[in-house]
Design a protein around this motif. Structure first.
Motif, PDB file in Angstrom:
ATOM      1  N   GLY A 204      30.888  48.527  38.619  1.00 43.08           N
ATOM      2  CA  GLY A 204      31.229  49.212  39.557  1.00 43.08           C
ATOM      3  C   GLY A 204      31.017  48.524  41.127  1.00 43.08           C
ATOM      4  N   PRO A 230      37.456  47.828  33.652  1.00 40.22           N
ATOM      5  CA  PRO A 230      37.272  47.653  35.174  1.00 40.22           C
ATOM      6  C   PRO A 230      36.692  46.436  35.840  1.00 40.22           C
ATOM      7  N   SER A 233      38.859  43.336  35.185  1.00 38.78           N
ATOM      8  CA  SER A 233      40.187  43.099  36.074  1.00 38.78           C
ATOM      9  C   SER A 233      39.704  42.631  37.496  1.00 38.78           C
ATOM     10  N   LYS A 234      38.692  43.338  37.864  1.00 41.86           N
ATOM     11  CA  LYS A 234      38.198  42.863  39.176  1.00 41.86           C
ATOM     12  C   LYS A 234      37.702  41.378  39.298  1.00 41.86           C
ATOM     13  N   ASP A 237      40.722  39.227  39.005  1.00 31.99           N
ATOM     14  CA  ASP A 237      41.551  39.235  40.194  1.00 31.99           C
ATOM     15  C   ASP A 237      41.044  38.527  41.205  1.00 31.99           C
ATOM     16  N   GLN A 238      39.591  38.876  41.472  1.00 34.42           N
ATOM     17  CA  GLN A 238      38.993  37.696  42.550  1.00 34.42           C
ATOM     18  C   GLN A 238      38.946  36.401  42.265  1.00 34.42           C
ATOM     19  N   SER A 241      42.676  35.098  43.366  1.00 25.01           N
ATOM     20  CA  SER A 241      42.956  35.407  44.739  1.00 25.01           C
ATOM     21  C   SER A 241      42.045  34.112  45.291  1.00 25.01           C
ATOM     22  N   THR A 258      45.450  49.431  30.443  1.00 22.37           N
ATOM     23  CA  THR A 258      44.928  49.739  31.732  1.00 22.37           C
ATOM     24  C   THR A 258      44.561  48.476  32.433  1.00 22.37           C
ATOM     25  N   ASP A 261      47.768  46.613  33.719  1.00 22.49           N
ATOM     26  CA  ASP A 261      48.266  47.435  34.728  1.00 22.49           C
ATOM     27  C   ASP A 261      47.171  46.917  36.053  1.00 22.49           C
ATOM     28  N   VAL A 262      46.084  47.282  35.946  1.00 17.45           N
ATOM     29  CA  VAL A 262      45.354  47.123  37.061  1.00 17.45           C
ATOM     30  C   VAL A 262      45.102  45.554  37.421  1.00 17.45           C
ATOM     31  N   ALA A 263      44.938  44.492  36.534  1.00 21.64           N
ATOM     32  CA  ALA A 263      44.830  43.276  37.025  1.00 21.64           C
ATOM     33  C   ALA A 263      46.138  42.799  37.296  1.00 21.64           C
TER      34      ALA A 263
ATOM     35  N   PHE B 127      41.188  54.235  35.946  1.00 21.64           N
ATOM     36  CA  PHE B 127      41.324  53.343  37.144  1.00 21.64           C
ATOM     37  C   PHE B 127      42.869  52.875  37.341  1.00 21.64           C
ATOM     38  N   PRO B 129      45.836  50.835  39.447  1.00 26.83           N
ATOM     39  CA  PRO B 129      46.128  49.731  40.245  1.00 26.83           C
ATOM     40  C   PRO B 129      46.287  50.198  41.801  1.00 26.83           C
ATOM     41  N   ILE B 220      40.337  44.761  46.197  1.00 27.14           N
ATOM     42  CA  ILE B 220      39.845  44.811  44.892  1.00 27.14           C
ATOM     43  C   ILE B 220      41.028  44.978  44.094  1.00 27.14           C
ATOM     44  N   GLN B 222      42.003  47.836  42.808  1.00 28.21           N
ATOM     45  CA  GLN B 222      41.780  49.038  41.863  1.00 28.21           C
ATOM     46  C   GLN B 222      40.898  50.082  42.445  1.00 28.21           C
ATOM     47  N   LEU B 230      28.886  54.296  44.768  1.00 32.56           N
ATOM     48  CA  LEU B 230      28.114  53.044  44.695  1.00 32.56           C
ATOM     49  C   LEU B 230      28.283  52.623  46.159  1.00 32.56           C
TER      50      LEU B 230
END
Lengths: 372, 301
Positions: A204, A230, A233-234, A237-238, A241, A258, A261-263, B127, B129, B220, B222, B230
């Motif tokens: 988180g 979650p 994907s962060k 992705d980081q 980038s 998901t 989609d998110v990443a 979540f 995007p 980030i 997402q 947090l």
């Protein structure tokens, strides 16, 4: 009032005497198989599909003449997923004279029950208990891959296919993620591949660039992450980038849409292990169809594993030619059978060979299987 | 010594610090004026991110140019979040302004939970995007460890801090704010519209949170209904570290916290990242109980 109570007691007595006679009479010409697991409470959805699967396979066998010329009789018992209840369940099944058990469901209850079955020489075959330590019991078999199989496959793929030389292991500090990372660390050490980083990250959190910089500084050529989508994907992705193109691999915790989609673009090329897809297995398709026809809905959790377990057990008894403990175990290990999970036998530890995970890779926005 | 790692960790610390600072500003401003820890501040940030997401989706669909989309998304997020901040004060805090401070604190926690669950039910618990709306600068390719979104967040934080400092030090409304912070009753007696000042503080704090929401979410990639929690806690810690009530203190505290976490995770272990942050907080509060730049409040009996 008094009269009716006396009548009630009498009726009950007569009924129970009838049951005893009925039981005694049937014992001679049926083979009793226990089906144990969680059938009530919150976790019932994990246990009830196994009962359906056992009934379906048993009916098939019975209508084709039965096992060793006798009909199969299922004895269904609820252990509520609780180890203390499982003690009673196991004792009940023993006193009912079952020759083998399909179950239990939860690893904790399975472990307690196995300790009771072992001295009584009773085979138990679980469709869902994934705890690695259960294989310590010689009477234990399962049609699901143990927790450490996923890490074993990840490491094998990393070493043999990706040629990983320096692996960074990250996890989210939770049971599932940390467990996966720890198994991976053990297997990597066995394979002689250095683990350059073993770190937990805060689930988180907004930013993982510090740990990503560590990965870069250690010159890792592969990141294996234990955790859920979650954080995965962060992280990926980081990494991308920041211009870090280190290969990224994770487990079934990220195996969903998901994550992709998110990443987004960063998800491309990410590896994930996940249970093998049985979608095109003809036995699986037929079993789903039969389930829908009989119960009016799609089968639930571990149905395919339970179906395979029942098939394997009945096949072993038939091939063994008896209900003897040693004969059943020998047959389970040697007699292959086609199941919804593919053709399987069992190894010395009791794990089904050929049941397990596959490696998938994100290609063009979806998971594509890249290993068998 | 590995200087590349050192500088990369420095940039990580800077990014984290800037992220915390954008949120810590709101905590510290509200605390400075009415001595209330606005626990719902993290949720205002989350709502800013959600409204920006909806706007980006809508205007991308309508084929607007990227620059226009950024401006519209930030503007809508700022206005929308400010409205939430304003309403939050009027509904949850103003009616109990004269009650003991504990009541307002409980009310703040209640609003935080309410807003979280409201967004979860009205939107989704999944979540989502968040599109990368921030531009990418080519010249950053040569500097490893620093991405354009990190740079943008850092610059924005600096600009917001400067604007707020000017606003508070040199404008009329800033003077009213300082007066209200010093002594609310006295400020009221000299003709300051205290209620308006408080509302404005909430609006400004929410606006900075919304800007943070858009930038951080885009960095980030997402969002979900829980992101404010947090981030809000960490920003609150940063505000306390710097001396709650002080604007430069909030920014300094955020950078100290960000750097501690980054170097702790980078050189020792990321397993204990949060531990370092809080050990540092305790150490500072032992030696400077009112924070790095906080004023010591002397109680005259």
């Amino acid at each position: 009032m008094r009269v009716s109570r006396v009548v009630m007691v009498l009726v009950c007595l007569i009924a129970s005497i009838g049951m005893v006679f009925a039981g005694g009479q049937r014992q001679a010409d049926t083979i009793k198989i226990g089906v144990a697991g969680v059938h009530s409470g919150d976790l019932a959805p994990f246990g009830l599909p196994t009962v359906n699967a056992a009934r379906m396979v048993a009916d098939q066998v019975n209508s084709a003449g039965g096992l060793l010329g006798r009909q199969i009789e299922l004895v269904v018992e609820d252990d509520q997923c609780a180890p203390d209840v499982a003690t009673n369940t196991a004792a009940k099944l023993l006193s009912d004279g079952v020759v083998a058990v399909i179950g239990h469901i939860c690893s904790g209850a399975t472990s307690t029950a196995l300790a009771i079955y072992e001295p009584e020489r009773l085979v138990s075959i679980s469709p869902s208990s994934t705890n690695p330590a259960l294989t310590d019991f010689p009477n234990f078999f399962r049609t699901i891959a143990p927790d450490d199989a996923q890490a074993a496959l990840q490491v094998a793929f990393a070493v043999n296919e990706l040629g990983a030389q320096r692996v960074a292991l990250l996890h989210d500090r939770e049971d599932y993620g940390r467990g996966l990372a720890e198994f991976a660390r053990d297997y990597l050490q066995e394979a002689g591949v250095p683990v350059v980083l073993f770190e937990g990250i805060t689930a988180g959190a907004v930013d993982y660039s510090a740990i990503i910089n560590r990965v870069a500084a250690e010159n890792a050529d592969l990141v294996i992450f234990g955790g859920y989508h979650p954080e995965a994907s962060k992280l990926v992705d980081q990494m991308r980038s920041r211009g870090l193109n280190t290969a990224f691999m994770s487990g079934d915790g990220i195996f969903n849409d998901t994550f992709i989609d998110v990443a987004g673009a960063a998800a491309e090329g990410v590896y994930s292990t996940s249970p093998k897809d049985t979608g095109d297995n003809p036995i699986a398709l037929a079993a789903i169809q039969a389930h829908v026809a009989r119960f009016g809905e799609e089968p639930g959790a571990f149905f395919m594993n339970a179906y395979a377990a029942a098939q394997a057990l009945f096949n072993a008894i038939e091939k063994a030619g008896s209900t003897d403990y040693d004969a059943i175990i020998a047959a389970l290990r040697s007699e292959a059978i086609d199941t919804p999970l593919g053709r399987l036998t069992f190894d010395e530890a009791g794990n089904a060979t050929g049941v397990g995970f596959s490696v998938y890779q994100v290609q063009g926005g979806r998971f594509v299987q890249v290993s068998d | 010594m590995n200087w590349e790692l050192f500088w990369n960790l420095f940039f990580s610390g800077l990014t984290r610090g800037s992220i915390y600072a954008l949120l810590a500003l709101g905590y510290t401003m509200v605390y400075g004026i009415i001595q209330l820890i606005n626990f719902a501040h993290g949720e205002v940030y989350m709502i800013g991110a959600f409204s920006a997401l909806i706007m980006v989706g809508l205007f991308t669909y309508l084929n607007f140019p990227v620059a226009a989309i950024i401006v519209i998304a930030v503007a809508v997020a700022v206005v929308w979040s400010s409205m939430y901040g304003y309403a939050l004060d009027k509904i949850a805090y103003k009616p109990i302004r004269n009650a003991p401070r504990l009541s307002a604190l409980i009310s703040a926690i209640g609003m935080s939970l309410f807003l979280q669950n409201y967004v979860r039910l009205a939107q989704t618990s999944e979540f989502l995007p968040f599109p990368r709306i921030l531009p990418t600068f080519g010249f950053l390719d040569r500097i490893s460890g620093l991405s354009s979104s990190q740079l943008i967040i850092f610059i924005t934080t600096a600009v917001v801090m400067v604007i707020l400092t000017i606003l508070i030090k040199f404008t009329r409304i800033g003077k009213s704010m300082r007066a209200t912070a010093q002594d609310r009753t006295m400020a009221m007696l000299t003709g300051v519209n205290v209620d308006r000042v408080i509302s404005l503080t909430f609006v400004i704090g929410s606006a900075t949170a919304a800007i943070g929401g858009v930038l951080i979410s885009s960095h980030i990639g997402q969002i979900n209904f829980y992101i404010g929690f947090l981030a809000g806690i960490k920003a609150f810690v940063a505000a306390v570290l710097g001396g709650i009530g002080s604007i430069p203190g909030a920014v300094l505290g955020s950078f100290v916290l960000g750097m501690t976490e980054s170097y702790g995770a980078g050189y020792i272990s990321s397993d204990y990242e949060d531990v370092f942050a809080f050990v540092f907080l305790v150490l500072i509060l032992v030696f400077r109980p009112s924070g790095l730049l906080g004023k010591t409040a002397t109680q005259k009996v």
